[in-house]
Design a protein around this motif. Structure first.
Motif, PDB file in Angstrom:
ATOM      1  N   THR B 170       7.808   6.540  58.500  1.00 29.59           N
ATOM      2  CA  THR B 170       7.506   7.471  57.410  1.00 29.59           C
ATOM      3  C   THR B 170       8.761   8.232  57.008  1.00 29.59           C
ATOM      4  O   THR B 170       9.057   8.392  55.829  1.00 29.59           O
ATOM      5  CB  THR B 170       6.421   8.467  57.869  1.00 29.59           C
ATOM      6  N   LEU B 171       9.510   8.681  58.016  1.00 25.16           N
ATOM      7  CA  LEU B 171      10.740   9.424  57.712  1.00 25.16           C
ATOM      8  C   LEU B 171      11.725   8.539  56.963  1.00 25.16           C
ATOM      9  O   LEU B 171      12.391   8.981  56.025  1.00 25.16           O
ATOM     10  CB  LEU B 171      11.374   9.939  59.011  1.00 25.16           C
ATOM     11  N   ALA B 174      10.649   8.253  53.434  1.00 19.72           N
ATOM     12  CA  ALA B 174      10.922   9.499  52.725  1.00 19.72           C
ATOM     13  C   ALA B 174      12.418   9.617  52.423  1.00 19.72           C
ATOM     14  O   ALA B 174      12.819   9.998  51.323  1.00 19.72           O
ATOM     15  CB  ALA B 174      10.449  10.689  53.555  1.00 19.72           C
ATOM     16  N   GLN B 177      13.778   7.846  49.513  1.00 23.87           N
ATOM     17  CA  GLN B 177      13.577   8.487  48.216  1.00 23.87           C
ATOM     18  C   GLN B 177      14.454   9.727  48.025  1.00 23.87           C
ATOM     19  O   GLN B 177      15.041   9.919  46.970  1.00 23.87           O
ATOM     20  CB  GLN B 177      12.105   8.860  48.060  1.00 23.87           C
ATOM     21  N   ASP B 178      14.539  10.572  49.029  1.00 23.74           N
ATOM     22  CA  ASP B 178      15.244  11.849  48.852  1.00 23.74           C
ATOM     23  C   ASP B 178      15.713  12.340  50.221  1.00 23.74           C
ATOM     24  O   ASP B 178      15.039  13.099  50.895  1.00 23.74           O
ATOM     25  CB  ASP B 178      14.287  12.869  48.212  1.00 23.74           C
ATOM     26  N   GLN B 180      18.138  14.279  51.092  1.00 21.08           N
ATOM     27  CA  GLN B 180      18.485  15.695  51.203  1.00 21.08           C
ATOM     28  C   GLN B 180      17.254  16.530  51.567  1.00 21.08           C
ATOM     29  O   GLN B 180      17.294  17.403  52.426  1.00 21.08           O
ATOM     30  CB  GLN B 180      19.015  16.162  49.858  1.00 21.08           C
ATOM     31  N   MET B 181      16.151  16.191  50.900  1.00 17.73           N
ATOM     32  CA  MET B 181      14.912  16.924  51.147  1.00 17.73           C
ATOM     33  C   MET B 181      14.452  16.694  52.582  1.00 17.73           C
ATOM     34  O   MET B 181      13.968  17.619  53.249  1.00 17.73           O
ATOM     35  CB  MET B 181      13.847  16.453  50.152  1.00 17.73           C
ATOM     36  N   VAL B 182      14.598  15.472  53.044  1.00 22.85           N
ATOM     37  CA  VAL B 182      14.199  15.174  54.423  1.00 22.85           C
ATOM     38  C   VAL B 182      14.994  16.035  55.393  1.00 22.85           C
ATOM     39  O   VAL B 182      14.446  16.600  56.348  1.00 22.85           O
ATOM     40  CB  VAL B 182      14.389  13.667  54.712  1.00 22.85           C
ATOM     41  N   ALA B 183      16.284  16.181  55.120  1.00 26.25           N
ATOM     42  CA  ALA B 183      17.108  17.023  55.991  1.00 26.25           C
ATOM     43  C   ALA B 183      16.656  18.474  55.914  1.00 26.25           C
ATOM     44  O   ALA B 183      16.561  19.158  56.933  1.00 26.25           O
ATOM     45  CB  ALA B 183      18.571  16.914  55.595  1.00 26.25           C
ATOM     46  N   ALA B 184      16.347  18.932  54.699  1.00 26.41           N
ATOM     47  CA  ALA B 184      15.937  20.327  54.545  1.00 26.41           C
ATOM     48  C   ALA B 184      14.601  20.594  55.225  1.00 26.41           C
ATOM     49  O   ALA B 184      14.224  21.740  55.445  1.00 26.41           O
ATOM     50  CB  ALA B 184      15.871  20.690  53.065  1.00 26.41           C
ATOM     51  N   LEU B 185      13.864  19.532  55.560  1.00 26.00           N
ATOM     52  CA  LEU B 185      12.607  19.705  56.293  1.00 26.00           C
ATOM     53  C   LEU B 185      12.832  19.614  57.799  1.00 26.00           C
ATOM     54  O   LEU B 185      11.888  19.554  58.569  1.00 26.00           O
ATOM     55  CB  LEU B 185      11.579  18.671  55.838  1.00 26.00           C
ATOM     56  N   GLY B 186      14.096  19.576  58.200  1.00 28.77           N
ATOM     57  CA  GLY B 186      14.374  19.664  59.635  1.00 28.77           C
ATOM     58  C   GLY B 186      14.572  18.340  60.343  1.00 28.77           C
ATOM     59  O   GLY B 186      14.548  18.285  61.569  1.00 28.77           O
ATOM     60  N   VAL B 187      14.771  17.268  59.578  1.00 26.83           N
ATOM     61  CA  VAL B 187      14.952  15.967  60.225  1.00 26.83           C
ATOM     62  C   VAL B 187      16.441  15.683  60.355  1.00 26.83           C
ATOM     63  O   VAL B 187      17.186  15.768  59.375  1.00 26.83           O
ATOM     64  CB  VAL B 187      14.285  14.849  59.399  1.00 26.83           C
ATOM     65  N   ASN B 188      16.865  15.353  61.549  1.00 27.43           N
ATOM     66  CA  ASN B 188      18.255  14.997  61.771  1.00 27.43           C
ATOM     67  C   ASN B 188      18.482  13.575  61.285  1.00 27.43           C
ATOM     68  O   ASN B 188      18.071  12.609  61.912  1.00 27.43           O
ATOM     69  CB  ASN B 188      18.590  15.104  63.255  1.00 27.43           C
TER      70      ASN B 188
END
Ligand SMILES: Nc1ncnc2c1ncn2[C@@H]1O[C@H](COP(=O)(O)OP(=O)(O)O)[C@@H](O)[C@H]1O
Ligand SMILES: [Mg+2]
Lengths: 241, 646
Positions: B170-171, B174, B177-178, B180-188
């Motif tokens: 899933t990550l 995600a 697609q985006d 930067q957003m994934v990183a901003a949600l706390g994913v390394n």
């Protein structure tokens, strides 16, 4: 509304941010205290989103200090900042359009935190009842209002203590804006601190304790929301289009 | 009927390797936005490592399949090493620059493979338990083909489950697609990237390993599969694994039937199908139109400005040295030998080639992966004119730029409508068509179908296929080394000057406006497609001119001139020099030609070149021309104080 007290949870001191060689923020200082909703108001292009992106690490400030819960966070990567409990709801929603609602929430999930309310799918669906009915729908097939609820819910899945909300009312019908306001107050009641960026006063007067006005990258006004609501002059100078 | 079914099944089985490699490429691109040129090399490594393991433990059925899987995992780990040591350091560099890094990896892997396994093609052992054939309506089909047919859907199912049912998957979706957003949600993201590199590379390795019983292992596998994998990915839709699956099946079947209908044209057929698909579905069969798929050429660029006095003086000095060299050669042959003149001729040819490519790449934002088509295509036009019309040098010479322009005009019509990766892939596809056209001597085959053949009934030799066209020299007056030197230097300097003028003229401004904000350019009424098309044709003309100079300096021409590797060389020169500067391609071409020459006497020159390239990428992420913007460059007054490299 109650006046929040104590040391600031989030504090910016003298932040300068550039895009290339263009200076966007100059000496921005502001603070958010625990359980406080603070509005960051300004016209389109004033630098609200840049301030928020500077906090969450999506752009790097050239100067100044940003601290969260007493620890300096400038220079950290955005995933590290987010993991400290700082949630970010971006302005253009940035829902993962090819993922379902449930999967969007999954991306936001983080381990639970001591000092923050813990969120589960069920608890979120109680807060956003219309998301519950569409947990298998693709993010791309949702209306603007539904997407806005989803981005907030997605950020809550990270169990944040503080949330940065960038123009959540943008492009939404008035009845949905009311819903967003209700949600914000709900979150505040649970102890969350919120920095809310907005262009128009409507939503912020409903929910904020204090307000900053930013113009051309500088903070021009700071005061309680009630004061600002009465101060015709300031509003005319910085907020009317 | 039986023939048909068996052919169909053979086609399906040959789709397996293509699908595995293409899906890996697609997954890596989706998340990291890096077009991994080294992907073909991973496939090759999969075959070689698989071969060795099968020799060691593959005498039983279980041993064989274990060997295949271990090979895949080993290649996956090699991908991880590449990610950690190299890619991780350059995610922030201009994305095109990352291409060069993976190109360096190709060179290194080529030589390491040569060193470990030797130059001979390895004949693959048969798979234990699957050595026989099954009979379908009386026709034999190797049992191993059935295994291959089963592999693609199994892997597809596995990938589907991985991406759909796990958090990691899933990550990854995600992040595709985006991110930067994934990183901003706390994913390394680091671990996502590393994981994706493992998965993608392992798939390539698996592809290489499963095909050893059919194809064995050889040193040309890397580029051969790369072209096919690009085509499959693009036709299927960048980032779509299901798309890659269907496209691989389509091409597998196309190849099998193509061989029966038009024996010499399977490659052409494949690329033609791709061209047709992209014309009707610019984002591939199952791709989504996404602006994210652009290959950005770096951060917003500084406007082009006239060169500084110091830079002009240096350029003038360089020209003076170029003009003086032959005189020194005549007076002091021991100081400047013939060899130096030959090297300078070669350098100037590639400087012109690279500058012509840069003409569309830098200012036009069109990244061509297949510019060798116009270089070699132009040269072949001139050579054919000499061979079959007895054209004099003075006439034939100009046939190359005209031919290059016409070819670019034709191919450009299709390409300029696309952008980003799709543009790049389509140019590559057309270059492969042009290559196949001369390599398989299509004109000869076509004439034969009209009954025109030699006395034994074999096709006439027109392009000469592998043997190329030989004995094509300039006229008497131009053939002396020094004369040809002056012709080359004179023409290429003039061409560089003209290109520079065009870029500073309104046409050049329009082109750059179109690159930076296509929507705005369209809004103020600029017909962008037409400008891009014209720029492409102009670039083709200058590339053809370089091809002409090349042809008459060597006296012969071979299909290798149109190869992917040649296109990549030019790309490398531009990128290594720096896309952002008009001087970039000049430095890049000069440096690379010189390095090539320097290293070519050594036995493992590719390795050295690859390592040099990787080192340059890590040390000078702005390209060689970016040196002017460094501290030292500014101190030497090669750049304005504010033009600081970051
Ligand atoms: N990625 C970017 N590159 C360059 N300039 C930008 C970029 N994003 C925003 N800006 C500029 O920065 C200024 C502030 O933008 P922003 O923070 O988005 O304002 P707001 O959110 O208040 O509308 C604007 O003038 C905008 O044009
Ligand atoms: Mg904004």
């Amino acid at each position: 509304m109650t006046e929040a007290t104590g040391a600031p949870v989030l504090e910016l001191t003298g932040v300068d941010t550039f895009y290339g060689r263009a200076q966007i923020l100059s000496e921005v200082s502001l603070e958010v205290r625990r359980s406080e909703v603070v509005a960051l108001l300004g016209r389109n292009g004033a630098g609200k989103s840049t301030t928020i992106k500077s906090i969450i690490g999506l752009v790097r400030p050239a100067k100044g200090e940003i601290s969260f819960e007493g620890k300096p966070i400038q220079g950290l990567e955005s995933f590290q900042i987010s993991r400290l409990g700082l949630g970010y709801v971006p302005e253009d929603r940035r829902v993962f359009t090819s993922l379902t609602v449930a999967e969007n929430l999954e991306v936001g999930r983080q381990p639970r935190r001591e000092n923050a309310p813990e969120w589960t799918h069920d608890k979120l669906f109680a807060l956003f009842p219309n998301l519950a009915a569409m947990s298998d729908r693709l993010g791309g097939l949702m209306s603007g209002g539904e997407q806005q609820m989803l981005t907030i819910a997605r950020t809550l899945m990270g169990n944040p203590t503080t949330i940065l909300l960038d123009e959540p009312s943008e492009g939404l019908a008035p009845v949905i804006v009311e819903q967003v306001a209700k949600t914000i107050l709900d979150l505040k009641a649970q102890g969350l601190s919120i920095l809310l960026s907005e262009q128009n006063l409507h939503l912020s007067t409903l929910v904020s304790d204090r307000a900053y006005i930013i113009e051309k990258g500088r903070i021009r006004y700071e005061g309680s929301m009630a004061e600002l609501a009465e101060n015709e002059e300031i509003r005319a100078a910085y907020l009317m289009v | 009927m039986a023939d048909f079914i068996v052919s169909l099944l053979t086609g399906l089985s040959s789709a397996a390797a293509m699908f595995l490699v293409a899906s890996g490429l697609s997954i890596i691109f989706g998340v990291t936005r890096i077009v991994n040129f080294a992907h073909g090399s991973f496939y090759m490594l999969g075959a070689y490592i698989g071969y060795t393991l099968v020799q060691a433990i593959g005498s039983t059925g279980i041993g064989f399949w274990a060997a295949v899987l271990i090979a895949a995992v080993a290649v996956g780990l090699i991908g991880v090493v590449m990610e950690i040591l190299l890619l991780r350091r350059i995610y922030k560099a201009p994305e095109l620059f990352q291409l060069i890094a993976t190109f360096g990896v190709i060179l290194v892997i080529q030589d390491v493979t040569l060193w470990v396994w030797g130059p001979e093609d390895l004949v693959g052992p048969q798979a234990p338990g699957l050595k026989g054939a099954v009979f379908i309506l009386g026709k034999p089909l190797p049992e191993y083909d059935l295994a291959l047919i089963a592999i693609s859907p199994l892997v597809l199912l596995g990938l589907w489950a991985l991406f759909k049912l796990t958090r990691w998957g899933t990550l990854v979706r995600a992040a595709t697609q985006d991110r930067q957003m994934v990183a901003a949600l706390g994913v390394n993201q680091r671990w996502l990237f590393t994981g994706v590199l493992f998965l993608g590379s392992a798939l390539a390795g698996l592809g290489g390993a499963v095909q050893i019983p059919k194809g064995g292992a050889d040193l040309l596998m890397d580029f051969n599969i790369l072209a096919a994998a690009f085509v499959v990915v693009v036709v299927g839709g960048m980032g779509s694994i299901f798309g890659a699956f269907w496209a691989a099946l389509l091409f597998g079947i196309l190849q099998t039937f193509g061989i029966q209908i038009l024996p010499n044209s399977t490659l052409v057929l494949m690329f033609l199908v791709m061209a047709v698909v992209l014309i009707f579905r610019p984002w591939g069969l199952l791709g989504i139109p996404e602006s994210v798929l652009q290959i950005p050429s770096g951060p917003p660029e500084r406007p082009l400005r006239p060169a500084l006095p110091r830079v002009r003086a240096l350029a003038g000095a360089a020209c003076a040295v170029l003009l003086a060299l032959p005189i020194v050669h005549l007076v002091f042959p021991e100081v400047v030998g013939t060899f130096t003149l030959v090297l300078v001729i070669e350098i100037m040819v590639f400087v012109l080639f690279a500058a012509a490519l840069h003409f569309i790449m830098g200012p036009g934002g069109m990244v061509s992966f297949g510019h060798a088509a116009y270089f070699g295509g132009g040269a072949y036009a001139a050579a054919l004119l000499v061979k079959f019309a007895d054209a004099p040098f003075e006439l034939a010479f100009w046939a190359a730029p005209v031919g290059g322009a016409l070819l670019a005009f034709l191919f450009g019509w299709f390409c300029v409508r696309l952008s980003g990766v799709y543009f790049a892939m389509l140019t590559l596809a057309f270059a492969q068509i042009a290559w196949a056209f001369v390599f398989q001597d299509m004109p000869g085959s076509v004439l034969k179908t009209f009954g025109i053949a030699d006395e034994y009934g074999a096709p006439l030799k027109i392009t000469g296929g592998d043997d190329g066209l030989n004995d094509i020299w300039p006229s008497q007056w131009a053939s002396a080394r020094v004369s040809y030197y002056y012709i080359t230097v004179g023409l290429s300097v003039a061409a560089l000057w003209i290109m520079r003028r065009i870029l500073y003229a309104p046409f050049g401004y329009t082109l750059r406006a179109g690159r930076d904000s296509p929507l705005r350019a369209a809004a103020i009424g600029i017909d962008l497609t037409r400008h891009r098309w014209l720029a492409f044709a102009i670039s083709g003309a200058f590339t053809g001119l370089a091809g002409s100079l090349f042809l008459f300096s060597k006296g012969s021409i071979f299909p290798t001139t149109l190869e992917i590797a040649r296109s990549f060389d030019a790309l490398l020169m531009v990128l290594l020099g720096g896309v952002q500067s008009l001087f970039g391609p000049i430095f890049g071409a000069a440096a690379l030609t010189w390095l090539n020459d320097l290293f070519s006497v050594l036995s493992y020159w590719r390795f050295l070149l690859g390592v040099t390239i990787i080192a340059l990428v890590l040390l000078l992420p702005q390209g060689l021309a970016g040196f002017a913007g460094t501290r030292l460059g500014r101190r030497l007054r090669l750049a304005r104080p504010e033009e600081m490299a970051t």
